[in-house]
Motif scaffolding. Structure first.
Motif, short mmCIF file in Angstrom:
data_model
loop_
_atom_site.label_atom_id
_atom_site.label_comp_id
_atom_site.label_asym_id
_atom_site.label_seq_id
_atom_site.Cartn_x
_atom_site.Cartn_y
_atom_site.Cartn_z
N LEU A 1 0.83 -1.21 0.00
CA LEU A 1 0.00 0.00 0.00
C LEU A 1 0.86 1.26 0.00
O LEU A 1 0.55 2.24 -0.70
N VAL A 2 1.94 1.25 0.78
CA VAL A 2 2.86 2.39 0.76
C VAL A 2 3.48 2.54 -0.62
O VAL A 2 3.68 3.66 -1.12
N GLY A 3 3.81 1.41 -1.25
CA GLY A 3 4.34 1.45 -2.61
C GLY A 3 3.38 2.11 -3.58
O GLY A 3 3.81 2.88 -4.46
N LEU A 4 2.09 1.84 -3.44
CA LEU A 4 1.11 2.49 -4.30
C LEU A 4 1.10 4.00 -4.11
O LEU A 4 0.87 4.76 -5.06
N ALA A 5 1.35 4.43 -2.89
CA ALA A 5 1.33 5.88 -2.63
C ALA A 5 2.45 6.61 -3.36
O ALA A 5 2.33 7.81 -3.64
N ILE A 6 3.55 5.90 -3.70
CA ILE A 6 4.69 6.57 -4.32
C ILE A 6 4.97 6.06 -5.73
O ILE A 6 5.94 6.50 -6.37
N VAL A 7 4.17 5.15 -6.24
CA VAL A 7 4.43 4.57 -7.57
C VAL A 7 4.36 5.66 -8.65
O VAL A 7 3.55 6.59 -8.56
N THR A 8 5.24 5.52 -9.64
CA THR A 8 5.28 6.53 -10.70
C THR A 8 5.15 5.95 -12.10
O THR A 8 4.93 6.69 -13.06
N ASP A 9 5.30 4.63 -12.26
CA ASP A 9 5.23 4.05 -13.59
C ASP A 9 4.76 2.60 -13.50
O ASP A 9 4.72 2.00 -12.42
N ALA A 10 4.40 2.05 -14.65
CA ALA A 10 3.86 0.69 -14.71
C ALA A 10 4.90 -0.35 -14.30
O ALA A 10 4.56 -1.37 -13.70
N PHE A 11 6.17 -0.09 -14.62
CA PHE A 11 7.22 -1.06 -14.31
C PHE A 11 7.33 -1.31 -12.81
O PHE A 11 7.49 -2.44 -12.36
N SER A 12 7.24 -0.25 -12.02
CA SER A 12 7.36 -0.39 -10.57
C SER A 12 6.11 -1.00 -9.94
O SER A 12 6.10 -1.28 -8.73
N MET A 13 5.06 -1.20 -10.73
CA MET A 13 3.86 -1.85 -10.23
C MET A 13 4.08 -3.34 -9.96
O MET A 13 3.37 -3.94 -9.15
N ALA A 14 5.04 -3.97 -10.64
CA ALA A 14 5.24 -5.40 -10.51
C ALA A 14 5.54 -5.82 -9.06
O ALA A 14 4.84 -6.68 -8.50
N PRO A 15 6.55 -5.23 -8.39
CA PRO A 15 6.78 -5.63 -7.00
C PRO A 15 5.65 -5.24 -6.06
O PRO A 15 5.41 -5.91 -5.05
N ILE A 16 4.95 -4.17 -6.39
CA ILE A 16 3.81 -3.76 -5.55
C ILE A 16 2.70 -4.79 -5.63
O ILE A 16 2.12 -5.19 -4.61
N LEU A 17 2.38 -5.25 -6.83
CA LEU A 17 1.35 -6.28 -6.99
C LEU A 17 1.77 -7.56 -6.29
O LEU A 17 0.94 -8.26 -5.70
N ALA A 18 3.07 -7.88 -6.34
CA ALA A 18 3.56 -9.08 -5.65
C ALA A 18 3.38 -8.94 -4.14
O ALA A 18 2.93 -9.89 -3.47
N ALA A 19 3.71 -7.76 -3.59
CA ALA A 19 3.56 -7.54 -2.15
C ALA A 19 2.10 -7.62 -1.73
O ALA A 19 1.76 -8.25 -0.71
N LEU A 20 1.21 -7.00 -2.50
CA LEU A 20 -0.22 -7.06 -2.18
C LEU A 20 -0.75 -8.49 -2.27
O LEU A 20 -1.59 -8.91 -1.47
N GLY A 21 -0.26 -9.24 -3.26
CA GLY A 21 -0.68 -10.63 -3.39
C GLY A 21 -0.21 -11.48 -2.23
O GLY A 21 -0.99 -12.26 -1.66
N ILE A 22 1.05 -11.33 -1.84
CA ILE A 22 1.59 -12.10 -0.71
C ILE A 22 0.88 -11.71 0.59
O ILE A 22 0.68 -12.54 1.48
N GLY A 23 0.47 -10.45 0.68
CA GLY A 23 -0.27 -10.02 1.87
C GLY A 23 -1.56 -10.80 2.08
O GLY A 23 -2.10 -10.82 3.19
N GLY A 24 -2.02 -11.48 1.03
CA GLY A 24 -3.25 -12.27 1.14
C GLY A 24 -3.13 -13.47 2.04
O GLY A 24 -4.15 -14.11 2.36
#
Length: 407
Positions: free
Chosen positions: A294-317
């Motif tokens: 969620l913190v990563g989403l607050a500072i994300v600037t491009d689609a490429f950096s979305m990959a680790p953010i999606l991984a973190a959100l998924g693992i949070g499940g």
């Protein structure tokens, strides 16, 4: 039929039921505006009716999930599921044939009632699974809900393009098939033996869930986790279109990837991680990982950096099924249905208020601070972790977050 075969049949049945319940929830989303236009609703009144119908479904689940859970404790899981599936089949048939707005409202209310079986399916899991394996199977259950939430809107959009009523006809067919499968494969899982009767007599008159040490802390933590989970679903489209200028296709792909990652993590990793470090630590790791995403989403600037953010959100499940396991381990067998009903009710109420809260935050801050909502969501994990630590410490019998022991 052997007990092993019966348990496998029961597990398969409830997992299919969970998938179809979740699909039925999302099925109507893509076709709801078309159905309302067909019913004669004017264009300016469509948004209000959409909101009311979505809320109506969630409110019915909030009210009736504990009812169905308690009824399953009293009359058995199989009977409650069969009646619910029969009602859902009839309800989908009505939705497939009606164009009257009043009937549609009634049918969506009934759909919310008959779709409140997640309490019963979770109770069946608790009945047939040893405590040390429940995290794995609750993970599978959560994965089935996630898969259904992905499949439902896709099915509604695909077949709704042909006719807005066709998805309901297909849903009726699937529900009827599931009804037949449940009738054939599902054996009653509620323990019904002389030992259980003696246990019931011994516990009759004793306090219920509120008397379990630490359970209030864990229930509040469960509600917070569910509430936080509403943030991506409610604001993902708004945020990614505003921050990253994504098209609807890019938004859809990102949501699908997120859903698939979370389903795979819950189905394949939750049980293994719990076996390694215990339920309580798994919940903490899930909270921390999701907060980082969620913190990563607050500072994300491009689609490429979305990959680790999606991984973190998924693992949070992994956190939610592990927390559900902690709660399940603390409750006697005669109260399992009631507990799972309370959890389903909490889920429903967060699905009502969560989207309103997070979309409001976004609306008030998106011009100058469009990532503020993600920081608010992440901050809620601080009291959540404290509650989990307090709740587990209150029941040394079941282990603590520090030891990683499980029941």
């Amino acid at each position: 039929m052997s007990s092993l075969t019966s348990a496998r049949g029961s597990l398969a049945t409830v997992l299919i039921t969970a998938s179809l319940d979740a699909a039925g929830m999302g099925l109507v989303m893509p076709i709801l505006p078309a159905l309302l236009h067909e019913a004669g609703v004017t264009a300016d009144a469509v948004p209000l009716n959409v909101g009311v119908l979505i809320a109506l479904y969630a409110v019915m689940q909030f009210i009736f999930a504990p009812v169905l859970g308690t009824l399953s404790d009293r009359f058995g899981r199989r009977r409650v599921l069969l009646v619910s599936l029969a009602g859902a089949t009839v309800d989908y048939l009505v939705l497939a044939t009606t164009s009257a707005l009043s009937v549609f409202y009634i049918a969506r209310a009934v759909a919310g009632i008959t779709g409140a079986t997640n309490a019963v399916t979770a109770t069946v899991i608790a009945d047939i699974t040893p405590p040390h394996q429940r995290a794995k199977r609750f993970g599978l259950l959560s994965a089935c809900y996630g898969g259904g939430m992905i499949a439902g809107p896709a099915m509604g959009g695909l077949f709704g393009a042909i006719s807005p009523h066709l998805p309901f006809l297909l849903a009726a067919l699937l529900s009827a098939s599931n009804l037949a499968l449940t009738f054939i494969l599902l054996r009653e899982t509620r323990p019904d033996s002389p030992a259980r009767s003696a246990s019931l007599a011994q516990h009759r008159g004793r306090p219920g869930l509120s008397a379990v040490p630490g359970i209030t802390f864990l229930l509040v933590a469960f509600g917070l986790v569910q509430f936080i989970g509403q943030a991506p679903g409610a604001t993902w489209v708004l945020f990614t279109e505003h921050r990253l200028d994504w098209s609807p296709v890019e938004v859809g792909i990102s949501l699908s990837v997120f859903g698939i990652v979370q389903v795979l993590v819950q189905a394949l990793l939750t049980g293994r991680i719990v076996e390694w470090i215990g339920e309580a630590k798994t919940v903490i790791i899930g909270c921390v990982t999701d907060a980082l995403g969620l913190v990563g989403l607050a500072i994300v600037t491009d689609a490429f950096s979305m990959a680790p953010i999606l991984a973190a959100l998924g693992i949070g499940g992994i956190g939610l099924p592990a927390l559900q396991t902690l709660l399940s381990q603390r409750v006697d067998e005669q109260h399992q249905g009631r507990l799972q009903g309370v959890l389903a009710s909490i889920n429903s109420v967060t699905s009502i208020f969560g989207p309103v809260a997070f979309t409001t935050i976004f609306a008030l801050t998106y011009i100058n601070a469009d990532g503020f909502l993600w920081l608010c969501a992440a901050a809620l994990y601080v009291p959540c972790v404290i509650l989990i630590m307090r709740g587990t410490a209150a029941s040394p019998k079941f282990g603590s977050w520090a030891s990683g022991d499980s029941m």
